[in-house]
Scaffold this motif. Structure first.
Motif, mmCIF file in Angstrom:
data_model
loop_
_atom_site.group_PDB
_atom_site.id
_atom_site.type_symbol
_atom_site.label_atom_id
_atom_site.label_comp_id
_atom_site.label_asym_id
_atom_site.label_seq_id
_atom_site.Cartn_x
_atom_site.Cartn_y
_atom_site.Cartn_z
ATOM 1 N N ALA A 28 0.817 -1.210 0.000
ATOM 2 C CA ALA A 28 0.000 0.000 0.000
ATOM 3 C C ALA A 28 0.852 1.261 0.000
ATOM 4 O O ALA A 28 0.504 2.262 -0.633
ATOM 5 N N LYS A 29 1.988 1.227 0.686
ATOM 6 C CA LYS A 29 2.844 2.409 0.799
ATOM 7 C C LYS A 29 3.485 2.774 -0.527
ATOM 8 O O LYS A 29 3.582 3.954 -0.887
ATOM 9 N N HIS A 30 3.934 1.764 -1.280
ATOM 10 C CA HIS A 30 4.679 2.014 -2.513
ATOM 11 C C HIS A 30 3.866 1.748 -3.770
ATOM 12 O O HIS A 30 4.410 1.826 -4.886
ATOM 13 N N GLY A 31 2.582 1.413 -3.631
ATOM 14 C CA GLY A 31 1.748 1.203 -4.801
ATOM 15 C C GLY A 31 2.162 0.012 -5.642
ATOM 16 O O GLY A 31 2.086 0.058 -6.877
ATOM 17 N N MET A 32 2.563 -1.079 -5.002
ATOM 18 C CA MET A 32 3.001 -2.266 -5.724
ATOM 19 C C MET A 32 1.798 -3.022 -6.282
ATOM 20 O O MET A 32 0.764 -3.138 -5.629
ATOM 21 N N THR A 33 1.926 -3.553 -7.477
ATOM 22 C CA THR A 33 0.843 -4.293 -8.114
ATOM 23 C C THR A 33 0.778 -5.716 -7.563
ATOM 24 O O THR A 33 1.712 -6.204 -6.913
ATOM 25 N N ASP A 34 -0.341 -6.390 -7.849
ATOM 26 C CA ASP A 34 -0.496 -7.777 -7.406
ATOM 27 C C ASP A 34 0.526 -8.686 -8.078
ATOM 28 O O ASP A 34 1.037 -9.636 -7.464
ATOM 29 N N VAL A 35 0.814 -8.421 -9.341
ATOM 30 C CA VAL A 35 1.815 -9.237 -10.043
ATOM 31 C C VAL A 35 3.182 -9.074 -9.401
ATOM 32 O O VAL A 35 3.929 -10.051 -9.214
ATOM 33 N N CYS A 36 3.506 -7.856 -9.022
ATOM 34 C CA CYS A 36 4.795 -7.614 -8.366
ATOM 35 C C CYS A 36 4.887 -8.353 -7.033
ATOM 36 O O CYS A 36 5.918 -8.953 -6.711
ATOM 37 N N ILE A 37 3.798 -8.338 -6.256
ATOM 38 C CA ILE A 37 3.805 -9.025 -4.967
ATOM 39 C C ILE A 37 3.923 -10.528 -5.156
ATOM 40 O O ILE A 37 4.643 -11.220 -4.407
ATOM 41 N N SER A 38 3.243 -11.078 -6.173
ATOM 42 C CA SER A 38 3.342 -12.521 -6.427
ATOM 43 C C SER A 38 4.774 -12.915 -6.779
ATOM 44 O O SER A 38 5.289 -13.929 -6.272
#
Length: 505
Positions: free
Chosen positions: A87-97
């Motif tokens: 949430a802080k850095h606006g990471m996408t779901d693909v990036c988190i996966s």
């Protein structure tokens, strides 16, 4: 150290796992005593009820080590920290996966890191903090739910539901405007599954009733609910709620044009030292758009109103941890708390112009100042008692003696009778009806809160936020007395208008 004292009130974590010994037991007892005396801080690690497998799985994940032999973090802690960074850095779901897959490869075998973002969300979803993304018309005409669930264009203004690229191609699945709704019923169920919170939710029934107003339970509205709906009032576990709404700029000073509106739900069953704490103030709606919704906020309040109507009828099979039984949970909305502009949006009342007083309504006595170009209301001496000396001090005010009687505020039934025939069409493209020779209106719409069958009987339905009133009045008085540039109300235009209305001093 077995004799180490945890300073939890100063920011340290609560009692560490595995901590035992005489000193630890004495610390726990002292914390219980301080909690009763100061009505102190609630323990964040509250035990959940045993009737829910989901909560049991959540507790298990909270106790699982991140990998075999890890003592620094658990599976749940790691996921919470990861989503905070997302949430802080606006990471996408693909990036988190991709990050989870990489992180899992660095840890020893047998680690508890989820393989993808979907599995991580399932684990955190056990907290009961899910939300619904509801598409809405960019002109605030409708929400795409119910009969309009499959629609791709707004039936009122024919605006596309989805964003359109520069080349004219519609971006499938990417809505122009989205409402975030956080369902309230699962969160109420969770409150009764926590032993300390469930006990606090019936505090108002056992409080010291000394005739003084110390809690909303001492208010006339609360007492009216208890007397008019006896079955509801007999059950102390039935919830009494309030709604507060206001707009804010999520980007601080970076953008002054963007407006985001939140709707907060407050539970008054809790004691006064808990009901205003942040952990018990529920964010139920988040309306994000460049412009404020205005009177069209009723379009976005509909999911919340539907749940409130369901809670008034009763939600069955709610488990009470303290009494170890299931019961039917009911709730009533007592009032809303807002500043004056937000009050106008929620109630539908006119808050500026000729009939801007919600008490006087048609009997409002406005005067248009020629030089200041403002509308003022000078007949407020009517609200003083009949023998008050200010009523006869003509020269001090508008050079008239005040003999009129103060108007009586309208009841909920009277307001409903007046607004019953008003149109319920919303949207920024709707043009206001021409007034012609009709009297100036006092309401812009029929409020969505009148869909609640008890709303017309509530004596005080909308409450003004004292903070804004105090600040504005204090700024005006101090600015005028100290002649602060930009703050004083004593200017050349004001002096000329005072002469026009007959004030010679």
């Amino acid at each position: 150290m077995t004799n180490y004292k945890n300073w939890d009130c100063h920011g340290e974590a609560a009692a560490m796992e595995g901590d035992s010994g005489g000193e630890s037991d004495s610390v726990d007892k002292q914390e219980d005593i301080e909690g009763e005396e100061n009505k102190g801080e609630e323990d964040e690690d509250e035990e959940m009820s045993c009737d829910s497998d989901e909560f049991l799985r959540l507790v298990e994940d909270g106790d699982k080590a991140l990998y075999p032999g890890c003592t620094k973090s658990t599976k749940l802690n790691a996921l919470v920290e990861m989503f905070n960074l997302k949430a802080k850095h606006g990471m996408t779901d693909v990036c988190i996966s991709d990050w989870l897959m990489l992180f899992e490869s660095f840890l020893p075998d047998g680690n508890e890191v989820p393989c993808n973002i979907g599995e991580a969300k399932k684990t955190l979803g056990l907290l009961g903090m899910g939300y619904e993304k509801i598409h809405a018309c960019p002109n605030d005409c409708i929400q795409y739910r119910g009969d309009h669930h499959e629609a791709e264009v707004c039936p009122t203004c024919t605006t596309s539901r989805y964003k359109i690229r520069k080349n004219g191609v519609v971006r499938d699945g990417v809505a122009v405007k989205v409402l975030w709704y956080f369902p309230i019923i699962p969160r109420f169920k969770r409150m009764f599954q926590s032993p300390r919170t469930a006990k606090s939710l019936t505090w108002h029934g056992d409080r010291n009733k000394d005739g003084m107003m110390r809690h909303p339970a001492d208010s006339p509205t609360w007492k009216l609910v208890d007397t008019q709906w006896l079955e509801f009032g007999k059950e102390p576990k039935n919830l009494r709620l309030a709604i507060s709404s206001n707009g804010f700029n999520p980007y601080a000073a970076l953008s002054s044009k963007y407006s985001c509106w939140s709707v907060i739900l407050v539970t008054y069953n809790l004691p006064p030292w808990l009901c205003m704490k942040r952990k018990f103030m529920m964010l139920s709606l988040l309306i994000s758009e460049p412009k404020q919704p205005g009177k069209d906020i009723d379009v976005y309040l509909q999911p919340l109103i539907d749940d409130l109507k369901l809670l008034w009828q009763g939600v069955e099979e709610v488990y009470d941890f303290v009494r170890e039984e299931t019961f039917t949970l009911k709730a009533v909305l007592l009032w809303t708390i807002n500043d004056f502009p937000a009050y106008g949006n929620l109630s539908g009342s006119v808050t500026k112009g000729y009939n801007a007083c919600p008490i006087c309504v048609d009997e409002t006595k406005p005067i248009r100042l020629k030089h200041c170009k403002k509308m003022v209301f000078l007949k407020n001496r009517r609200f003083l008692r009949r023998n008050h000396p200010y009523r006869k001090q003509a020269a001090t005010f508008d050079n008239t003696i005040e003999n009129e009687v103060a108007p009586e505020p309208l009841s909920g039934e009277e307001v409903l009778a007046r607004v019953e025939g008003l149109p319920r069409e919303f949207g920024k493209t709707q043009k206001p009806a021409k007034r012609g020779d009709q009297p100036r209106p006092c309401w812009k719409k029929k409020s969505v809160f009148f869909e609640l069958e008890y709303w017309k009987y509530i004596p005080v339905r909308h409450i003004l936020d004292v903070m804004h009133i105090e600040k504005n009045c204090c700024d005006a008085i101090i600015g005028t007395l100290l002649n602060i540039p930009g703050k004083t109300k004593d200017g050349a235009a004001c002096r000329l208008d005072m002469v026009d209305i007959g004030h010679q001093n």
